[in-house]
Design an enzyme around this catalytic site. Structure first.
Site, mmCIF file in Angstrom:
data_model
loop_
_atom_site.group_PDB
_atom_site.id
_atom_site.type_symbol
_atom_site.label_atom_id
_atom_site.label_comp_id
_atom_site.label_asym_id
_atom_site.label_seq_id
_atom_site.Cartn_x
_atom_site.Cartn_y
_atom_site.Cartn_z
ATOM 1 N N ASP A 159 -86.522 22.502 -31.420
ATOM 2 C CA ASP A 159 -86.508 22.111 -32.822
ATOM 3 C C ASP A 159 -85.078 22.299 -33.349
ATOM 4 O O ASP A 159 -84.208 22.853 -32.672
ATOM 5 C CB ASP A 159 -87.538 22.930 -33.620
ATOM 6 C CG ASP A 159 -87.986 22.187 -34.868
ATOM 7 O OD1 ASP A 159 -89.115 22.398 -35.323
ATOM 8 O OD2 ASP A 159 -87.192 21.367 -35.388
HETATM 9 C C1 GLC Z 1 -87.382 19.802 -38.411
HETATM 10 C C2 GLC Z 1 -88.822 19.997 -38.010
HETATM 11 C C3 GLC Z 1 -89.245 19.130 -36.865
HETATM 12 C C4 GLC Z 1 -88.437 17.848 -36.868
HETATM 13 C C5 GLC Z 1 -86.998 18.228 -36.578
HETATM 14 C C6 GLC Z 1 -86.080 16.988 -36.593
HETATM 15 O O1 GLC Z 1 -86.823 21.008 -38.849
HETATM 16 O O2 GLC Z 1 -89.273 21.323 -37.744
HETATM 17 O O3 GLC Z 1 -90.648 18.896 -37.006
HETATM 18 O O4 GLC Z 1 -88.930 16.964 -35.885
HETATM 19 O O5 GLC Z 1 -86.500 19.195 -37.480
HETATM 20 O O6 GLC Z 1 -86.012 16.464 -37.874
#
Ligand code: GLC
Length: 708
Positions: free
Chosen positions: A261
């Site tokens: 993440d």
């Molecule tokens: C965010 C989220 C995740 C998302 C990623 C990219 O913080 O936790 O669900 O896909 O970053 O945007």
């Protein structure tokens, strides 16, 4: 060795360490007035092979320079992977996942994902961070909006449907988009519903609740999986080798890419399990994380980690192989510019808008109705009141990708379209006297309340998941007039509001309905269509009940009003405001007892369960039928109800339809301590009905006879 494998090995042999680490590095787009872009330094990094994928860049023209820098200017010409969160639509926005889950319609779930993929791929996107598969039972947590609700079986079906819709059976298609199952695993169990807090739950809960949807996504061929930000019982998921490698790769056979993440690899230092970038990079890579999203920790830390003996080059190579394999599977080597080539035909966009309207109608849940809905055709004066009445931008909810408020139909516009003959008086409710004047001048009041999009979604936990105070004051004032009041709640979560349900003539849960919100609601208010949804989660009566869900385990002291020492509260009921499966329509259905095809079922045999449903109203309608089981005696306690099947049926007035379910003994097994399915002999109850409310369920029994 296959041709692809040979190609990958050839590239690996040619790659420098910097180029290998580059393939494991995802950079994020820059943002200027024109939107997302890749500024010169990033283009230089790409040409030098220091980046393998990009987050948040969208639009064919914005993506082209980046792909050219990789494919034409870099030494090895490895194409970039462009990625974006396309959760519930790209340009055409569908209901948020929690709303779409209410449709209990896997075919619909697939169709909306397919439409989203066609639109996103046309703009150059090759991978989306969806479906989100966190089984969510805590409405304080803002991301419950992204989930398919409280049930692991529903979430598993949602996983399969979405992976199929995004990916099709040929990832190399220029309109296919790689799906990412997220956030592995148990993120929804954050402590006290507070975003990014830690979670700590039993191995049994992990096996019974949080793993099944991810197993289903792997079986459906999901291309990528994202570990959750949080830590589980002392181990951050980003560094959780036992789960990422032990369960996902070794037990489930997942051979796709693990993408961290956002900044999660770097955050291992804040979690307190890594002293520096080298340790953080080593922990994540060894756990199984292939791509470091946006933190630069792999770039900064992996060379040092290799030099310090914290990681082996073979581990780096294995990660690079998986990334290159995904790019090959997506057809990026052969046709790096195929995604982003074609503007979509107007007929395609029109079809997507029609689908958005259909999905929105199927997602709306009619929680209560004293007969006020559908509104009579001759309704001549309607007051449309509330801050969510004329708020098209709010209809898009969190994660709106390329959705535009200007292309969204507000509730006010939808009502005006659905009731062309009526006088529609609008008041946004900020000025209560003006709102009351509008209400007095009407035959019925349509009150639009709830959450704005920024009150829901990531980093938007609410300790008190209620209707904002100012809206309650407006609603109480409107109720005091004694007019028929129909409330539409826009929200990313159930809202605790017993005071509202006591007084409103009808209440619709509309979630965030997307581009066609107003038209779908107009269809429902006018009776042109019936609301099609049922609650995919329990709706709390009070925040103090959270987490309240139907699949609880029995207690040795079940609630009993005759006995003080039993499981209860002194101040609120145990039961939710509305149970899982709550959802009215414009007709009524009557259920027979379910009928089991056999009295005894042995491993390998099939049980067929039939239940007849009669439409006893005077209009045609659709009904979602559920099949639960209850295992009253086993080697471990079993939940009070377990959902094992659901289906939608249609019936004309007076028509009787038979819902037929086919179950194998898999439906009656449960995970043992090691997660292995265990089937035990014994009597099992089969319960069918319109939802999880015990009083509405009818049952039959089957005896399971194992070979043990
Ligand atoms: C965010 C989220 C995740 C998302 C990623 C990219 O913080 O936790 O669900 O896909 O970053 O945007």
């Amino acid at each position: 060795m296959t041709e692809d494998a040979a190609r990958i090995e050839g590239l690996l042999r040619a790659m420098t360490l910097e180029e290998k680490v580059g393939q494991l590095t995802m950079i994020r787009a820059d943002f200027d007035a024109a939107g997302s872009t890749l500024l010169a330094p990033k283009l230089a990094d790409i040409a030098a092979g220091r980046a393998g994928s990009v987050l948040d860049l969208r639009g064919a023209s914005a993506i082209l320079p980046g792909q050219k820098a990789a494919v034409e200017n870099s030494r090895l010409k490895i194409p970039l992977l462009f990625t974006l969160d396309v959760l519930h639509g790209y340009r055409t926005i569908f209901p948020v996942p929690l709303g779409e889950a209410a449709a209990f319609d896997p075919d619909l779930w697939t169709r909306t994902a397919r439409a989203a993929a066609v639109e996103a791929a046309a703009d150059g996107i090759a991978l989306t961070y969806a479906p989100m598969l966190d089984v969510a039972r805590d409405p304080r947590w803002g991301r419950i909006v992204e989930s398919a609700g409280e049930d692991p079986f529903v979430t598993a079906r949602f996983a399969e449907a979405k992976v199929k819709g995004f990916q099709t059976d040929d990832l190399a298609r220029s309109d296919a988009v790689a799906a990412t199952a997220k956030h592995f695993a148990g993120y929804a169990a954050v402590n006290a519903g507070r975003e990014y807090a830690s979670a700590d739950f039993s191995q049994r809960t992990l096996e019974e609740v949080y793993l099944p949807p991810f197993a289903a996504s792997v079986n459906a061929g999901v291309a990528a999986i994202m570990p959750a930000f949080i830590e589980l019982a002392g181990v951050p998921l980003t560094a959780h080798r036992a789960l990422l490698t032990g369960v996902l790769r070794e037990r489930f056979g997942f051979d796709g890419v693990l993408i961290s993440d956002f900044f999660a690899v770097a955050e291992l230092i804040r979690h307190g399990v890594a002293a520096d970038a080298a340790e953080a990079a080593a922990l994540a890579l060894d756990a199984g994380v292939d791509i470091d999203m946006a933190s630069g920790t792999y770039t900064e830390g992996l060379p040092e980690a290799l030099a310090r003996g914290l990681v082996r080059i073979e581990t780096i190579d294995a990660a690079v192989r998986r990334v290159l394999a995904l790019k090959l599977a997506l057809g990026l080597f052969e046709k790096p510019y195929a995604r982003g080539e074609g503007a979509l035909a107007p007929a395609t966009i029109e079809a997507h808008r029609a689908l958005a309207r259909e999905a929105a109608r199927q997602s709306v849940v009619l929680l209560q109705n004293n007969g006020a809905l559908p509104l009579p055709a001759q309704t001549s004066r309607l007051a449309v009141i509330g801050p969510l009445a004329d708020a098209p931008g709010e209809m898009l909810g969190p994660w709106r990708a390329a959705g535009e408020a200007s292309e969204t139909v507000s509730f006010l516009a939808g009502v005006e379209t659905a009731f062309p003959q009526a006088t529609v008086i609008h008041a946004n409710g900020g000025d209560i006297p003006a709102a009351l004047e509008a209400a007095r001048a009407s035959d019925a009041v349509l009150l639009f309340l709830g959450e704005t999009a920024n009150m829901s979604g990531e980093a938007n936990s609410r300790a008190r998941p209620v209707i904002p105070e100012a809206q309650r004051a407006l609603a109480e004032a409107v109720f005091s007039l004694g007019k028929p009041v129909i409330v539409t709640l826009t929200s990313g979560r159930p809202l605790v509001a017993p005071w509202l349900f006591e007084k409103a003539h009808a209440v619709l849960a509309a979630w965030f309905l997307g581009s066609e919100a107003g038209n779908a609601l107009g269809d429902i208010l006018s009776g042109a269509a019936a609301p099609g949804g049922k609650l995919p989660l329990s709706w709390p009566f009070d925040a103090g009940q959270i987490p309240v869900y139907y699949g609880e385990r029995p207690t040795g002291r079940p609630a009993n009003p005759e006995n003080h020492d039993t499981s209860k509260y002194l101040d609120v009921p145990n039961t939710p405001q509305f149970p899982f499966g709550q959802g009215l329509t414009y007709t009524r259905f009557d259920y027979t007892e379910p009928r089991a095809s056999v009295a005894t079922l042995r491993p390998g045999e099939i049980l067929t369960v039939e239940v007849d449903i009669a439409n006893i109203g005077d209009v045609a309608g659709e009904e979602i039928v559920y099949l639960f089981i209850r295992d009253p005696l086993a080697s471990v306690t079993r939940p009070l109800l377990e959902l094992k099947a659901f289906t939608r049926i249609k019936a004309l007035p007076g028509e009787r339809v038979t819902a037929r379910f086919h179950l194998t003994t898999d439906a009656f097994s449960f995970p043992d301590a090691a997660g292995k399915p265990r089937l035990e002999s014994g009597e099992i109850e089969i319960l069918t009905g319109p939802g999880a409310a015990p009083s509405l369920l009818k049952r039959c029994r089957v005896h399971i006879l194992t070979n043990e």
